[in-house]
Design a protein around this motif. Structure first.
Motif, PDB file in Angstrom:
ATOM      1  N   VAL A 198      55.631   7.220 119.236  1.00 40.11           N
ATOM      2  CA  VAL A 198      56.919   7.144 118.523  1.00 40.11           C
ATOM      3  C   VAL A 198      56.711   7.385 117.026  1.00 40.11           C
ATOM      4  CG1 VAL A 198      58.881   5.648 117.973  1.00 40.11           C
ATOM      5  CG2 VAL A 198      57.846   5.549 120.248  1.00 40.11           C
ATOM      6  N   SER A 199      55.649   6.809 116.469  1.00 38.89           N
ATOM      7  CA  SER A 199      55.372   6.959 115.048  1.00 38.89           C
ATOM      8  C   SER A 199      55.103   8.421 114.689  1.00 38.89           C
ATOM      9  CB  SER A 199      54.161   6.087 114.666  1.00 38.89           C
ATOM     10  OG  SER A 199      53.736   6.369 113.365  1.00 38.89           O
ATOM     11  N   ARG A 200      54.287   9.086 115.492  1.00 37.87           N
ATOM     12  CA  ARG A 200      53.961  10.495 115.207  1.00 37.87           C
ATOM     13  C   ARG A 200      55.192  11.383 115.351  1.00 37.87           C
ATOM     14  NH1 ARG A 200      47.829  11.556 117.570  1.00 37.87           N
ATOM     15  NH2 ARG A 200      46.954   9.632 116.743  1.00 37.87           N
ATOM     16  N   THR A 201      56.032  11.079 116.327  1.00 39.30           N
ATOM     17  CA  THR A 201      57.263  11.869 116.488  1.00 39.30           C
ATOM     18  C   THR A 201      58.179  11.671 115.285  1.00 39.30           C
ATOM     19  OG1 THR A 201      57.100  11.675 118.900  1.00 39.30           O
ATOM     20  CG2 THR A 201      59.249  12.284 117.984  1.00 39.30           C
ATOM     21  N   GLY A 202      58.281  10.444 114.804  1.00 42.53           N
ATOM     22  CA  GLY A 202      59.139  10.162 113.650  1.00 42.53           C
ATOM     23  C   GLY A 202      58.660  10.801 112.362  1.00 42.53           C
ATOM     24  N   THR A 203      57.349  10.975 112.227  1.00 47.61           N
ATOM     25  CA  THR A 203      56.795  11.545 110.972  1.00 47.61           C
ATOM     26  C   THR A 203      56.281  12.970 111.178  1.00 47.61           C
ATOM     27  OG1 THR A 203      54.630  10.543 111.458  1.00 47.61           O
ATOM     28  CG2 THR A 203      56.157   9.266 110.093  1.00 47.61           C
ATOM     29  N   ALA A 204      56.618  13.597 112.310  1.00 47.65           N
ATOM     30  CA  ALA A 204      56.116  14.939 112.629  1.00 47.65           C
ATOM     31  C   ALA A 204      56.440  15.986 111.556  1.00 47.65           C
ATOM     32  CB  ALA A 204      56.656  15.395 113.984  1.00 47.65           C
ATOM     33  N   PRO A 205      57.670  15.991 110.963  1.00 46.19           N
ATOM     34  CA  PRO A 205      57.931  16.996 109.923  1.00 46.19           C
ATOM     35  C   PRO A 205      56.956  16.911 108.744  1.00 46.19           C
ATOM     36  CG  PRO A 205      59.993  16.048 110.690  1.00 46.19           C
ATOM     37  CD  PRO A 205      58.901  15.246 111.306  1.00 46.19           C
ATOM     38  N   LEU A 206      56.606  15.699 108.331  1.00 40.70           N
ATOM     39  CA  LEU A 206      55.646  15.538 107.226  1.00 40.70           C
ATOM     40  C   LEU A 206      54.247  15.953 107.666  1.00 40.70           C
ATOM     41  CD1 LEU A 206      56.876  12.149 105.709  1.00 40.70           C
ATOM     42  CD2 LEU A 206      56.975  14.396 104.614  1.00 40.70           C
ATOM     43  N   ASP A 207      53.910  15.706 108.914  1.00 37.44           N
ATOM     44  CA  ASP A 207      52.590  16.116 109.406  1.00 37.44           C
ATOM     45  C   ASP A 207      52.488  17.634 109.467  1.00 37.44           C
ATOM     46  OD1 ASP A 207      49.994  15.166 110.670  1.00 37.44           O
ATOM     47  OD2 ASP A 207      50.722  16.513 112.244  1.00 37.44           O
ATOM     48  N   ARG A 208      53.564  18.283 109.939  1.00 36.92           N
ATOM     49  CA  ARG A 208      53.529  19.750 109.979  1.00 36.92           C
ATOM     50  C   ARG A 208      53.479  20.330 108.564  1.00 36.92           C
ATOM     51  NH1 ARG A 208      57.398  24.733 111.173  1.00 36.92           N
ATOM     52  NH2 ARG A 208      55.707  26.174 111.622  1.00 36.92           N
ATOM     53  N   LEU A 209      54.208  19.706 107.643  1.00 37.94           N
ATOM     54  CA  LEU A 209      54.177  20.159 106.252  1.00 37.94           C
ATOM     55  C   LEU A 209      52.774  20.033 105.672  1.00 37.94           C
ATOM     56  CD1 LEU A 209      55.670  21.098 103.700  1.00 37.94           C
ATOM     57  CD2 LEU A 209      56.210  18.700 103.237  1.00 37.94           C
ATOM     58  N   LYS A 210      52.079  18.942 106.001  1.00 39.19           N
ATOM     59  CA  LYS A 210      50.702  18.753 105.525  1.00 39.19           C
ATOM     60  C   LYS A 210      49.810  19.898 106.011  1.00 39.19           C
ATOM     61  CE  LYS A 210      47.798  16.470 107.911  1.00 39.19           C
ATOM     62  NZ  LYS A 210      47.069  15.440 108.679  1.00 39.19           N
ATOM     63  N   ILE A 438      47.870  16.761 100.505  1.00 37.82           N
ATOM     64  CA  ILE A 438      47.659  15.310 100.565  1.00 37.82           C
ATOM     65  C   ILE A 438      48.929  14.541 100.191  1.00 37.82           C
ATOM     66  CG2 ILE A 438      46.852  14.884  98.184  1.00 37.82           C
ATOM     67  CD1 ILE A 438      44.632  13.099  99.550  1.00 37.82           C
ATOM     68  N   ALA A 439      49.826  15.164  99.414  1.00 37.82           N
ATOM     69  CA  ALA A 439      51.073  14.472  99.026  1.00 37.82           C
ATOM     70  C   ALA A 439      51.936  14.137 100.252  1.00 37.82           C
ATOM     71  CB  ALA A 439      51.854  15.296  98.008  1.00 37.82           C
ATOM     72  N   PRO A 440      52.270  15.116 101.132  1.00 37.61           N
ATOM     73  CA  PRO A 440      53.037  14.740 102.336  1.00 37.61           C
ATOM     74  C   PRO A 440      52.253  13.807 103.249  1.00 37.61           C
ATOM     75  CG  PRO A 440      52.382  17.060 102.428  1.00 37.61           C
ATOM     76  CD  PRO A 440      52.115  16.588 101.038  1.00 37.61           C
ATOM     77  N   ASN A 441      50.930  13.888 103.192  1.00 38.13           N
ATOM     78  CA  ASN A 441      50.113  12.967 103.980  1.00 38.13           C
ATOM     79  C   ASN A 441      50.327  11.525 103.523  1.00 38.13           C
ATOM     80  OD1 ASN A 441      47.994  12.812 106.084  1.00 38.13           O
ATOM     81  ND2 ASN A 441      46.785  11.914 104.436  1.00 38.13           N
ATOM     82  N   PHE A 442      50.369  11.319 102.206  1.00 39.90           N
ATOM     83  CA  PHE A 442      50.643   9.987 101.672  1.00 39.90           C
ATOM     84  C   PHE A 442      52.082   9.557 101.955  1.00 39.90           C
ATOM     85  CE2 PHE A 442      47.197  10.271  98.167  1.00 39.90           C
ATOM     86  CZ  PHE A 442      46.253   9.795  99.059  1.00 39.90           C
ATOM     87  N   MET A 443      53.003  10.507 101.891  1.00 39.16           N
ATOM     88  CA  MET A 443      54.417  10.187 102.109  1.00 39.16           C
ATOM     89  C   MET A 443      54.685   9.649 103.511  1.00 39.16           C
ATOM     90  SD  MET A 443      56.185  13.437 100.216  1.00 39.16           S
ATOM     91  CE  MET A 443      57.813  13.117 100.884  1.00 39.16           C
ATOM     92  N   LYS A 444      53.870  10.055 104.472  1.00 42.29           N
ATOM     93  CA  LYS A 444      54.136   9.624 105.861  1.00 42.29           C
ATOM     94  C   LYS A 444      53.482   8.289 106.192  1.00 42.29           C
ATOM     95  CE  LYS A 444      50.337  11.704 108.452  1.00 42.29           C
ATOM     96  NZ  LYS A 444      49.964  12.450 109.636  1.00 42.29           N
ATOM     97  N   VAL A 445      52.618   7.764 105.297  1.00 39.01           N
ATOM     98  CA  VAL A 445      51.868   6.540 105.623  1.00 39.01           C
ATOM     99  C   VAL A 445      52.790   5.350 105.854  1.00 39.01           C
ATOM    100  CG1 VAL A 445      50.258   4.809 104.722  1.00 39.01           C
ATOM    101  CG2 VAL A 445      49.707   7.237 104.551  1.00 39.01           C
ATOM    102  N   ILE A 446      53.676   5.062 104.887  1.00 36.08           N
ATOM    103  CA  ILE A 446      54.527   3.870 104.995  1.00 36.08           C
ATOM    104  C   ILE A 446      55.490   3.959 106.182  1.00 36.08           C
ATOM    105  CG2 ILE A 446      56.340   2.526 103.857  1.00 36.08           C
ATOM    106  CD1 ILE A 446      54.851   2.951 101.235  1.00 36.08           C
ATOM    107  N   PRO A 447      56.225   5.086 106.366  1.00 36.77           N
ATOM    108  CA  PRO A 447      57.074   5.145 107.568  1.00 36.77           C
ATOM    109  C   PRO A 447      56.271   5.103 108.866  1.00 36.77           C
ATOM    110  CG  PRO A 447      57.113   7.244 106.373  1.00 36.77           C
ATOM    111  CD  PRO A 447      56.472   6.251 105.485  1.00 36.77           C
ATOM    112  N   ALA A 448      55.085   5.719 108.885  1.00 34.70           N
ATOM    113  CA  ALA A 448      54.259   5.704 110.100  1.00 34.70           C
ATOM    114  C   ALA A 448      53.820   4.288 110.438  1.00 34.70           C
ATOM    115  CB  ALA A 448      53.037   6.609 109.925  1.00 34.70           C
TER     116      ALA A 448
END
Length: 468
Positions: A198-210, A438-448
């Motif tokens: 669920v976490s990866r699905t919720g933050t998938a756009p940021l992961d793809r951007l990374k 690395i910026a989008p990577n950091f952005m997804k940490v808290i929501p993940a």
């Protein structure tokens, strides 16, 4: 031996304790009488396991509490567990636990305690002033009380099953013998896997951007977060932001299962049947388990990168992607970037574990006067900080891995080795080039972290995982 003098002596002792606790003399002991009895004996509240054992749920009589036979049976099971724990702490098997053995036991859990603190713990149980604890002192102290921090530290400070920030390089958590016997370990792993999905699905756009920025960003195009999102949406629409998420979720289960099984086998090879490892041994065992899991599922990592970066209509799906790679590039392409990926486990797992243990140790030293339970905010903060530090240390290797996985699919891209690619990035873009995305990577940490924790707790509840 059953029926021998020791058995008769135990039953007499349990009978005396029962009479002392049974204040209203109704032939039963309930939780209220237990609390009052412990207060008279100079102790605190009973631990949750004891309350549950004496509550009506553990009783054949719905009237509440336990009669003498049920009370004796409960204490017999409790003493057997205490005896096993006593022997595990009595490292030289001389029948006594001393200060050095208390220090060693906490060090095995990654907790450094001073000589003064160890003496304080020992003094709380030492009734005869010998500065050692024999079996009788240990048994009498813990028979109805909590087992202090020894088991609680392991239970409360789990974090790899709780948090999922998209990386699977963390050292697996320890599971106690009790959790293994009751089957709670696999329920926790299942809850962690669902939370990760669920976490990866919720933050998938940021992961793809990374991944998009790791491969395509450079000094010349100055691709930033907004530019990357705009480019992806223009090429494939909003749904394209979730490209590669399916396989990213799919690989959670096999990787977690392989890592857990490998970790248990390596742990047994290092320490035999001893339940807990020292921190350094956990690092070695966890790194080797992670490398084993990555070796087996690595083709899925390559497919995930290719599917994440694909153009509209390039592949029909997972199987078509695998077929095209095998036809055009051969089987070796499914292991492109394997070396930097495995090497990345060492800085990630090492720093993640070291920072987490340091933060845990600092909290326990300063604030764990009454309980080893840090509370959810402390636990999430420690896990987030340690995982982020691990990511920063291993990020250049992760970037090199992603570029090597993707370079065959990019027209005009040089086909370079790991060292060749590192030199190329440093010469063309400098050190900052190793931290693209690395910026989008950091952005997804808290929501993940937030999503994975909420889902994990709900899954635990749904699966009936008991909490202390």
């Amino acid at each position: 031996m059953r029926g021998g003098p020791s058995d008769a002596e135990r039953r007499q002792r349990w009978g005396r304790l029962f009479e002392e606790l049974d204040s209203n003399k109704d032939g039963r002991v309930d939780v209220r009488e237990l609390r009052q009895g412990l207060a008279r004996l100079g102790g605190g509240d009973p631990d949750p396991d004891t309350q549950q054992g004496i509550s009506p749920e553990g009783d054949t009589d719905p009237g509440g509490g336990l009669d003498l036979e049920e009370f004796s049976r409960y204490l017999q099971e409790r003493e057997q567990r205490l005896l096993l724990l006593f022997h595990s702490l009595d490292r030289n098997q001389d029948g006594h636990i001393d200060v050095s053995e208390i220090q060693q036991s906490f060090q095995a859990l990654g907790i450094s305690i001073s000589l003064e603190q160890a003496e304080k713990i020992l003094h709380s149980m030492d009734r005869d002033g010998t500065m050692t604890i024999d079996w009788q002192e240990w048994r009498d102290h813990f028979l109805l009380h909590s087992l202090e921090n020894v088991e609680d530290v392991v239970y409360f400070w789990k974090h790899s099953t709780v948090l999922d920030i998209g990386e699977c390089l963390t050292v697996p958590d320890e599971f106690s013998e009790q959790e293994k016997l009751t089957g709670m370990w696999w329920k926790q792993l299942v809850a962690g896997a669902v939370a990760g999905a669920v976490s990866r699905t919720g933050t998938a756009p940021l992961d793809r951007l990374k991944v998009f920025m790791q491969v395509h960003a450079s000094k010349t195009n100055k691709l930033n977060i907004l530019g990357g999102l705009k480019s992806m949406i223009q090429e494939g629409g909003m749904r394209s932001l979730w490209r590669g998420n399916g396989i990213n979720v799919l690989k959670i289960a096999p990787e977690s299962a392989i890592k857990f099984m490998a970790y248990e086998q390596i742990k047994r090879a290092i320490r035999g049947q001893q339940e807990t490892l020292h921190v350094q041994e956990r690092f070695v065992a966890g790194s080797l388990a992670g490398a084993t899991a990555q070796t087996i599922i690595y083709p899925l990592e390559v497919l995930k990168t290719r599917l994440t970066l694909r153009r509209t209509g390039q592949y029909k799906g997972l199987l078509d992607c695998a077929r095209q790679i095998l036809e055009r590039e051969g089987p070796r392409a499914l292991y492109r970037g394997y070396l930097p990926n495995v090497l990345g486990i060492i800085p990630y797992a090492g720093i993640d574990l070291a920072v987490y243990e340091t933060l845990k140790n600092r909290w326990l030293q300063q604030y764990s006067h009454d309980s080893a339970d840090p509370g959810i905010l402390v636990l999430l903060a420690c896990g987030t900080i340690s995982s982020t530090c691990g990511q920063i240390a291993s990020y250049p290797l992760a970037l090199v891995r992603t570029r090597m996985q993707a370079q065959a699919s990019i027209e005009g891209a040089p086909q370079l080795s790991m060292l060749g690619l590192l030199r190329h990035i440093l010469s063309q873009e400098g050190v900052w080039g190793l931290y693209r995305g690395i910026a989008p990577n950091f952005m997804k940490v808290i929501p993940a972290v937030s999503i994975s924790y909420v889902v994990y707790e709900n899954m635990k509840q749904a699966l009936g995982v008991t909490s202390r």
